[in-house]
Motif scaffolding. Structure first.
Motif, mmCIF file in Angstrom:
data_model
loop_
_atom_site.group_PDB
_atom_site.id
_atom_site.type_symbol
_atom_site.label_atom_id
_atom_site.label_comp_id
_atom_site.label_asym_id
_atom_site.label_seq_id
_atom_site.Cartn_x
_atom_site.Cartn_y
_atom_site.Cartn_z
ATOM 1 N N MET A 34 0.836 -1.189 0.000
ATOM 2 C CA MET A 34 0.000 0.000 0.000
ATOM 3 C C MET A 34 0.878 1.250 0.000
ATOM 4 N N VAL A 61 6.953 6.040 -0.997
ATOM 5 C CA VAL A 61 7.273 4.657 -0.640
ATOM 6 C C VAL A 61 6.002 3.889 -0.299
ATOM 7 N N ARG A 62 6.064 2.596 -0.519
ATOM 8 C CA ARG A 62 4.943 1.741 -0.140
ATOM 9 C C ARG A 62 5.385 0.849 1.015
ATOM 10 N N LYS A 63 4.434 0.164 1.591
ATOM 11 C CA LYS A 63 4.777 -0.768 2.659
ATOM 12 C C LYS A 63 5.562 -1.922 2.070
ATOM 13 N N ALA A 64 6.771 -2.079 2.507
ATOM 14 C CA ALA A 64 7.608 -3.179 2.016
ATOM 15 C C ALA A 64 8.616 -3.514 3.079
ATOM 16 N N SER A 65 9.007 -4.770 3.114
ATOM 17 C CA SER A 65 9.932 -5.185 4.163
ATOM 18 C C SER A 65 11.298 -4.547 3.962
ATOM 19 N N GLY A 66 11.952 -4.260 5.071
ATOM 20 C CA GLY A 66 13.316 -3.747 5.019
ATOM 21 C C GLY A 66 13.439 -2.238 5.057
ATOM 22 N N LEU A 67 12.317 -1.508 5.031
ATOM 23 C CA LEU A 67 12.413 -0.057 5.075
ATOM 24 C C LEU A 67 12.549 0.389 6.523
ATOM 25 N N LYS A 122 10.079 -0.716 -4.205
ATOM 26 C CA LYS A 122 9.496 -0.203 -2.985
ATOM 27 C C LYS A 122 9.081 1.259 -3.082
ATOM 28 N N ALA A 123 9.502 1.930 -4.151
ATOM 29 C CA ALA A 123 9.238 3.375 -4.170
ATOM 30 C C ALA A 123 9.111 3.907 -5.592
ATOM 31 N N VAL A 124 8.343 4.968 -5.707
ATOM 32 C CA VAL A 124 8.225 5.706 -6.972
ATOM 33 C C VAL A 124 9.013 6.999 -6.833
ATOM 34 N N GLU A 174 -1.704 5.367 -5.123
ATOM 35 C CA GLU A 174 -1.833 3.912 -5.261
ATOM 36 C C GLU A 174 -1.936 3.532 -6.742
ATOM 37 N N PHE A 211 1.402 3.908 -8.462
ATOM 38 C CA PHE A 211 2.267 2.805 -8.054
ATOM 39 C C PHE A 211 1.922 1.523 -8.814
ATOM 40 N N ASN A 230 7.032 -12.018 -0.406
ATOM 41 C CA ASN A 230 6.008 -11.406 0.433
ATOM 42 C C ASN A 230 5.718 -9.959 0.052
ATOM 43 N N ASP A 231 6.671 -9.297 -0.603
ATOM 44 C CA ASP A 231 6.447 -7.907 -1.015
ATOM 45 C C ASP A 231 5.701 -7.807 -2.348
ATOM 46 N N LYS A 240 2.549 -8.381 -4.831
ATOM 47 C CA LYS A 240 1.117 -8.685 -4.852
ATOM 48 C C LYS A 240 0.850 -9.793 -5.871
ATOM 49 N N TRP A 247 5.856 -4.880 8.595
ATOM 50 C CA TRP A 247 5.444 -3.983 7.509
ATOM 51 C C TRP A 247 4.079 -4.342 6.912
ATOM 52 N N THR A 288 3.035 -6.695 4.862
ATOM 53 C CA THR A 288 3.204 -6.820 3.412
ATOM 54 C C THR A 288 2.137 -7.755 2.818
#
Lengths: 531, 315
Positions: free
Chosen positions: A1, A15-21, B42-44, B105, B108, B140-141, B143, B183, B185
């Motif tokens: 998300m 940023v979105r919810k992701a592991s490691g942040l 993980k990011a835009v 969203e 992304f 897990n990250d 979708k 997180w 995820t």
């Protein structure tokens, strides 16, 4: 998300919810580790070297060395930022140069030569704190035994046991101990500085003579020490010619070269802020230790007399047959055995907080080399509780052998002078690697968060790495050229040659074995084509 | 027969690592390629279109301004190589995204899915006319919606929840699901559910344990493969120098029970290691995607009861 963040004008990332942040290792953690590594008492212990180059200024040698080692801080902060991986120098050099260079330099600097550091750790701790405490409490038999061959050997085994135990139980408990060690140790150190500041030279002479008579039965000890030191001692902490002062710089590396000791422990770095944070942490450790060391030496010069201080260091083993611990002499000013012991215990925490670091980097280098299959898989074996038992044995057993040679032979102790040199060679490898990184590993350089500004077309980070490398080369030339450093005799050169040859032999055997198995070592770190 | 297998994981949107992964078969002379999960970024990074062909963006605390289509392409590639998604938008668009979660969203999702589609097309082209088996398993990250795009590939097989036949009668059992993380995820669940999920996939396998390879994103609990900085689940901050085992007890239990020949993991980037759990060799090659370096492991399966030859790589 996805989650919206700060205002849009300078929006860097969504940023979105992701592991490691996560946020990385805090600056204070990095500072603490660095402060322990540039250990104040290693500096004080090594200050006697100034007596071997009487024409140099100890004060200015510390200042010059500190300023230039800041370039090393920038180099290592840069390497951490660009390639934040366990194994440190080994990983950087194998990836930027090649497998044999990386392994040989890292194995010698972070594995083999740390065996030599064990008796140094033991000798420093025993000489600066344990023996003085034993003398104060009247346990002279214990103090005398610590000076014996068995005492030297057993104290080294204690360092090995504690360092192994700390790696075995993990850094968690030790990290908590370090927090308190630095607080209590610094409180003790400030108390020592205040005692020195408020005491007159005459007051110190009286206190020194009183305690010397009480502890060693020596009369008129102050004048005795000055006499034993001879007439060729440096006259002032500031006074000195340029070249002799520069000749002191390699000695100062003995304690000031290590702010990057914990470089492999820094977390994953994601931005220039993290690069700066690591600079502040390591630089803070270096500058604060150097600053406190300078204040201590200046106050020593004021209260004890610099000539006396140098004589006390130069006459080691002459006066009362044992090392005159500068911090013990400071505590003697207070005419109370209980306070003297309390102060020494508090100060010793700065050394005990440092003990646990001696095997940590070694185990990481051994692991990294085992994963690259230069060392057998077994070298990276861990118990069910996570104890790297083989790597620990690879440190502990040779360290015990080296400690025995140090204690029971007359010729081996001198080889501990190589301890700084060999690590400096490893650092030189990383300095040169960082210098050529923008050209040699363009992709890693481009994707790193490092400042990319240039001077005359050359990235200024490379210029800094060049200065750091030149500084290390300067030291190496002096070490190898001048007998005063005790490393340019044939025994020392043969010993170091054996270390490098041994490391190279391990690499060659691994290379032949892996090639026969169809998995050449060179392929491990070779970049995969992108297009 | 010798089967040479290359495994990498956690590329997290890094285009350079994806390309290296596809090219690694030739580089390492591998027969089978397996990507162990967490493909997506993980990011835009918003690239602001300032008009008149001028653009501006900031990344890693460094500000970039430029004004040509050629430079735009170069900067997009740099951002992609770093694992981020470059999206050109106006200043108003940036403002809207920062204020409206649903718009962000959507941006992304589009960037993520478009990138996967581009990656698949590139991989299909590179792997065409080769005999290389390429298996990709989400983590897990990632979708679930990327599974459908992966399935459109002519050369890539989707691992999630499947048992895949490999050369010489080896089988790969894979799942990208993990135990719970701080997180929240997309593909994580409690240990009981995870064990049930993994056991269901294992039950589909027909090969004996000595011919089984697990590709489970989560590493086994309490090993050298699952050590990470201890973090506060509320603030997501590191707790000093504390470290913790964060792997899955379910994964460990299934490995110990089934005793496959090999078990491949990822998820914990900093825990690059290999351990033996009974007969099973368990490996987490870690991830260095931030640096554009593909961390991986090359394993030779020689038809024996135990894996003898493997090598952790950095390409």
């Amino acid at each position: 998300m996805a989650t919206p963040t700060s205002p849009p004008v300078d929006q860097q990332l969504f940023v979105r919810k992701a592991s490691g942040l996560i946020k990385g290792w805090s600056s204070i953690d990095g500072f603490r580790y660095s402060f322990f590594s540039v250990n104040l008492f290693l500096g004080i212990y090594g200050s006697y070297y100034a007596s071997t180059v009487p024409g140099g200024s100890l004060f200015w040698a510390i200042v010059v060395t500190t300023v230039i080692v800041v370039t090393g801080v920038l180099v290592y902060a840069g390497l951490i930022a660009a390639m934040p991986r366990a194994g440190g120098d080994y990983v950087w050099q194998t990836r930027i140069f090649n497998s044999p260079i990386g392994f040989v330099l890292a194995a010698c600097g972070w594995w083999f030569i740390l065996w030599q550091w064990i008796p140094i750790y033991a000798s420093l701790t025993v000489g600066s704190f344990i023996k003085p405490i034993f003398r104060i409490i009247g346990f002279n038999g214990g103090a005398d035994w610590l000076s014996s061959k068995n005492g030297i050997f057993i104290s080294s085994l204690c360092v090995i046991a504690v360092a192994s135990l700390l790696v075995a139980i993990g850094m968690k408990a030790y990290a908590k101990f370090q927090v308190w060690a630095v607080i209590i140790g610094l409180v003790g150190f400030v108390a020592a500085l205040i005692i020195l500041a408020v005491t007159s030279k005459h007051g110190f002479q009286n206190a020194f003579n009183r305690e010397s008579l009480k502890l060693y039965g020596t009369k008129d000890a102050y004048n005795g020490v000055v006499k034993a030191g001879g007439t060729g001692q440096p006259s002032g902490v500031f006074s000195g010619s340029i070249w002799p002062t520069l000749q002191l710089v390699p000695f100062m590396c003995f304690w000031l070269l290590w702010p990057n000791w914990g470089a492999t422990l820094y977390g994953e770095v994601r931005g220039a802020k993290d690069f700066r944070k690591n600079v502040y942490a390591m630089g803070g450790g270096l500058l604060s230790a150097a600053f406190l060391g300078l204040i201590f030496i200046l106050l020593i010069a004021k209260t004890m007399g610099y000539h006396f201080f140098m004589a006390s260091q130069a006459s080691q083993g002459v006066y009362a047959s044992e090392y005159l611990s500068p911090v013990a002499m400071v505590t003697w000013i207070v005419n109370s055995p209980a306070i003297q012991v309390l102060l020494l215990v508090m100060l010793s925490l700065i050394v005990f907080g440092w003990w646990g670091t001696v095997f940590l980097s070694s185990t990481r280098v051994i692991f990294a080399a085992a994963f690259d299959r230069i060392l057998p898989e077994k070298a990276a074996a861990v118990t069910s509780g996570g104890v790297p038992w083989v790597a620990l044995l690879l440190m502990a057993i040779p360290s015990a052998v080296v400690s025995a040679l140090y204690a029971y032979t007359t010729w081996f102790a001198r080889l501990t002078y190589d301890a700084t040199l060999v690590i400096a060679v490893t650092f030189l490898g990383s300095g040169l690697a960082f210098m050529i990184m923008p050209w040699r590993t363009k992709g890693i350089w481009a994707s790193s968060a490092l400042p990319k500004k240039k001077i005359l077309g050359i990235p200024w980070m490379s210029v800094i790495a060049g200065i750091y490398s030149a500084f290390l080369i300067f030291n190496l030339v002096l070490w190898l050229k001048d007998a005063v450093y005790g490393v340019n005799d044939w025994k020392s050169l043969v010993f170091m040659g054996c270390l490098y040859a041994g490391a190279l032999l391990i690499w060659v055997i691994a290379a032949i074995t892996r090639r026969r198995q169809g998995m050449p070592l060179e392929a491990v770190a070779k970049e995969i084509p992108v297009e | 027969m010798k089967v040479r297998l290359f495994f990498a994981t956690d590329v997290h949107g890094s285009e350079v690592c994806w390309r290296k992964f596809i090219n690694s078969a030739k580089h390492y002379d591998a027969d089978v390629l397996i990507l162990g999960g967490d493909m997506t970024g993980k990011a835009v990074v918003p690239i602001v279109d300032l008009g008149s062909g001028r653009y501006r963006y900031s990344m890693q605390d460094q500000r970039h301004e430029f004004q040509s289509a050629e430079e735009l392409a170069g900067h997009k590639r740099l951002i992609r190589d770093h694992g981020y998604y470059p999206v050109v938008m106006t200043e108003d668009g940036v403002r809207e995204c920062s204020q409206d979660e649903s718009k962000l969203e959507a941006v992304f999702e589009r960037a993520r899915l478009d990138t996967i589609a581009e990656w698949i097309a590139w991989a299909d082209e590179k792997l065409a006319d080769t005999k290389i088996q390429c298996i990709v398993c989400p983590g897990n990250d990632d979708k679930h919606d990327i599974d459908a795009i992966l399935a459109t590939s002519s050369r890539i097989m989707v691992g999630e929840g499947n048992v895949i036949d490999m050369p010489d009668k080896y089988q790969l059992v894979s799942s990208g699901w993990t135990n719970l993380t701080p997180w929240d995820t997309p593909c994580e669940e409690d240990e009981d559910s995870l064990r049930t999920r993994i056991e269901a996939v294992v039950a589909q396998a027909t090969a004996p344990p000595e011919r089984l390879v697990f590709g489970l994103h989560a590493p086994p609990y309490d090993t050298a493969l699952d050590v990470a900085p201890k973090i506060d689940w509320e603030t997501l901050t590191v707790q000093g120098q504390d470290q913790a085992h964060v792997g899955s007890t379910a994964v460990r239990a299934v490995i110990e029970e089934v005793q496959p020949l090999l078990s491949l993991h990822g998820h914990i980037h900093e825990s690059r290691a290999a351990v033996r759990l009974g007969r099973t060799l368990a490996i987490n090659p870690g991830s260095s995607y931030v640096e554009g370096v593909l961390s991986g492991v090359l394993v030779e399966l020689e038809g024996k009861d135990k894996v003898k030859r493997y090598r952790l790589t950095s390409g």
